[in-house]
Design an enzyme around this catalytic site. Structure first.
Site, PDB file in Angstrom:
ATOM      1  N   GLU A 267       0.994  -1.183  -0.120  1.00 35.59           N
ATOM      2  CA  GLU A 267      -0.015  -0.061   0.036  1.00 35.59           C
ATOM      3  C   GLU A 267       0.834   1.209  -0.048  1.00 35.59           C
ATOM      4  OE1 GLU A 267      -3.069  -0.032  -0.339  1.00 35.59           O
ATOM      5  OE2 GLU A 267      -3.857  -2.032   0.259  1.00 35.59           O
ATOM      6  N   CYS A 301      -2.569   8.927   2.652  1.00 27.00           N
ATOM      7  CA  CYS A 301      -2.542   8.222   1.262  1.00 27.00           C
ATOM      8  C   CYS A 301      -3.516   8.604   0.302  1.00 27.00           C
ATOM      9  CB  CYS A 301      -2.179   6.632   1.368  1.00 27.00           C
ATOM     10  SG  CYS A 301      -3.557   5.746   2.169  1.00 27.00           S
TER      11      CYS A 301
END
Length: 511
Positions: A267, A301
């Site tokens: 990720e 993010c």
């Protein structure tokens, strides 16, 4: 350092923290022989407490204990494993506010976001409990008489989890809750700058294991730096490594894991965009862009970093957005009226300021914030910034971790989609429109190339029920809901012959 003399820190005692803390929990005991580091509050850059990090010797000792506990946990029935995770969720419920306050104190996000992060772990526990009774494979038809085929899913054994500072608790929950019900032991390295959250989270989980008479080695936590992360990535005893962080470091982790034929769940960076069409609900879109761009001080993010607005409404929309930015309260994350807290560290602030200078040098026009608008040295607060710039500028291709929003005009949906897809990253994206035709093109094969493709909601704030992750330089990993659990297990295709002859597939005759 005395928590009792500092009322704002007394909740740390309730979490089992002290002025000095052992930063390695392995084999059911707290023991660390590494260097001492201070945990700093992003709001003041002042120390909160001291942590003794785990050494490579601590890591090896912990992994040996983890290996010894692996088989018994794998053989524990999945619903029984789910019961342990249910109790872990209840333990987090009891510590919801205190742990949320610690996240705000040590990471820097505002209190409601800190508490929300703990709630996310609780939600993941609930999801995983249900999943523990649904780890099912397929029954497949065989072409051979008196044969049956099935899929059997078995645990990997040990899962390594390396998390980042911006979600020091939730991302561990995404991985650990699923990994545990799937029958895996977990080895966790949190961010070096949020060791207190790592220790407090581990104490909560370890308490549940202890109360149930289970080996503490089922869950291992090692606070430390890059050397611990590298050890996890290179360790052939760990079949799966889940890594959250930058694309640059993610590539290094992936190379280490791939070189030993391990599995990687990545990720990585996001460079997320929101598209606002000319038929959008502007009030809804303004509120969504504001939260997406400045929530967690732009350190998610999934933060919106690029905004594409249809030329017909561009002037009106940008004016409304600039007005909304002017109403933001930047301040102490533990105060209830703050909407934006500090950046996580002095290094984060320095990188943000350097990024603003690069933007200015590449022709950026600041509508809010910009170079020279940050607060005094010694604090990590910055002014949320909006900038007009060419979408082809080099800085736009990179992720600047902070409350910075690039804004652009477009004429057609195809143009907006092309700009959305033009960056190396592919995590989250969103469009605001009332047109069904636009919606289904946006989510279709020639629309957004991201792993998360939203409509009329922000790029951030994902629910745990869906698989979370992105494409391209974001790494391709998927965590949390849907069928993400399959990454934490290995699939065995099993064919059973319950007859007395040996027919072969494809009609082959070997008599």
């Amino acid at each position: 350092m005395d928590f009792g003399s500092r009322p704002e820190l007394r909740f740390l005692e309730d979490l089992g923290l002290q002025a000095t803390n052992q930063g390695c929990y392995g084999g059911g005991e707290w023991r660390a022989g590494g260097k001492s580091v201070s945990s700093l509050s992003p709001a003041s850059n002042q120390p909160i407490a001291t942590v003794i990090e785990g050494s490579l010797e601590d890591y090896e000792r912990s992994l040996k204990a983890c290996e010894s506990a692996r088989e018994s946990w794998m053989l524990t029935p999945a619903p029984k494993r789910g019961e342990i995770v249910r109790q872990i969720g209840d333990a987090f419920r009891k510590n919801l506010e205190n742990l949320g306050r610690l996240i705000s104190l040590e990471m820097g996000k505002i209190l409601v976001e800190g508490i929300g992060e703990v709630q996310e772990v609780i939600d993941m526990c609930d999801f995983a409990v249900g999943l523990s009774r649904q780890l099912s494979g397929l029954i497949l038809p065989s072409e051979r008489p008196n044969h049956m085929m099935m899929e059997v899913w078995n645990p990997l054994g040990i899962v390594g989890v390396i998390t980042a500072f911006n979600f020091p608790c939730a991302v561990l929950g995404w991985n650990a809750c699923i990994a545990l019900v799937c029958g895996n032991c977990v080895v966790w390295k949190g961010a070096p700058t949020t060791p207190l959250v790592s220790i407090a989270t581990t104490k909560i989980i370890a308490g549940v294991l202890e109360r149930n008479g289970l080996p503490g080695a089922i869950f291992t936590c090692i606070c430390g730096g890059a050397e611990i992360g590298e050890a996890i990535a290179k360790d052939s005893r760990i079949p799966l490594v889940s890594f959250t962080g930058s694309s640059k470091v993610g590539q290094i982790v992936q190379c280490h894991v791939n070189s030993r034929f391990g599995k990687c769940l990545l990720e990585l960076s996001g460079n997320n965009a929101i598209v606002v069409m000319d038929d959008a609900d502007l009030s809804l879109a303004v509120r969504s862009v504001l939260f997406a761009a400045v929530g967690t001080a732009g350190q998610r993010c999934t933060t919106c970093r690029r905004l594409f607005v249809h030329q017909a409404i561009y002037k009106d929309f940008i004016e409304k957005l600039v007005t909304a930015y002017g109403q933001l309260k930047v301040g102490d994350p533990l105060k209830h009226d703050s909407l934006v807290g500090p950046l996580h560290s002095s290094q984060s602030k320095q990188a943000f300021e350097q990024g603003l200078e690069a933007i200015a040098s590449q022709g950026g026009k600041f509508l809010t914030g910009g170079v020279g608008t940050t607060t005094s040295p010694g604090e990590n607060y910055v002014t949320p910034s909006i900038v007009e710039i060419s979408h082809d500028a080099d800085v736009v291709k990179e992720e600047l971790f902070g409350p910075l929003l690039y804004v652009f005009q477009f004429k057609t949906l195809d143009e907006a989609i092309a700009m959305n897809n033009s960056v190396p990253q592919g995590l989250s994206s969103s469009i605001f429109t009332k047109s069904h035709e636009t919606i289904f093109k946006w989510i279709g094969p020639t629309g957004s190339d991201c792993g998360i493709v939203n409509v009329n909601i922000p790029t951030n704030g994902a629910e745990i029920g869906g698989a979370f992750g992105g494409e391209k330089a974001t790494g391709g990993g998927r965590e949390a809901g849907s069928d993400s659990w399959k990454q934490y297990m290995h699939r065995a295709t099993c064919t059973i012959n319950y007859g007395k002859t040996l027919p072969l597939a494809q009609g082959i005759n070997f008599n």
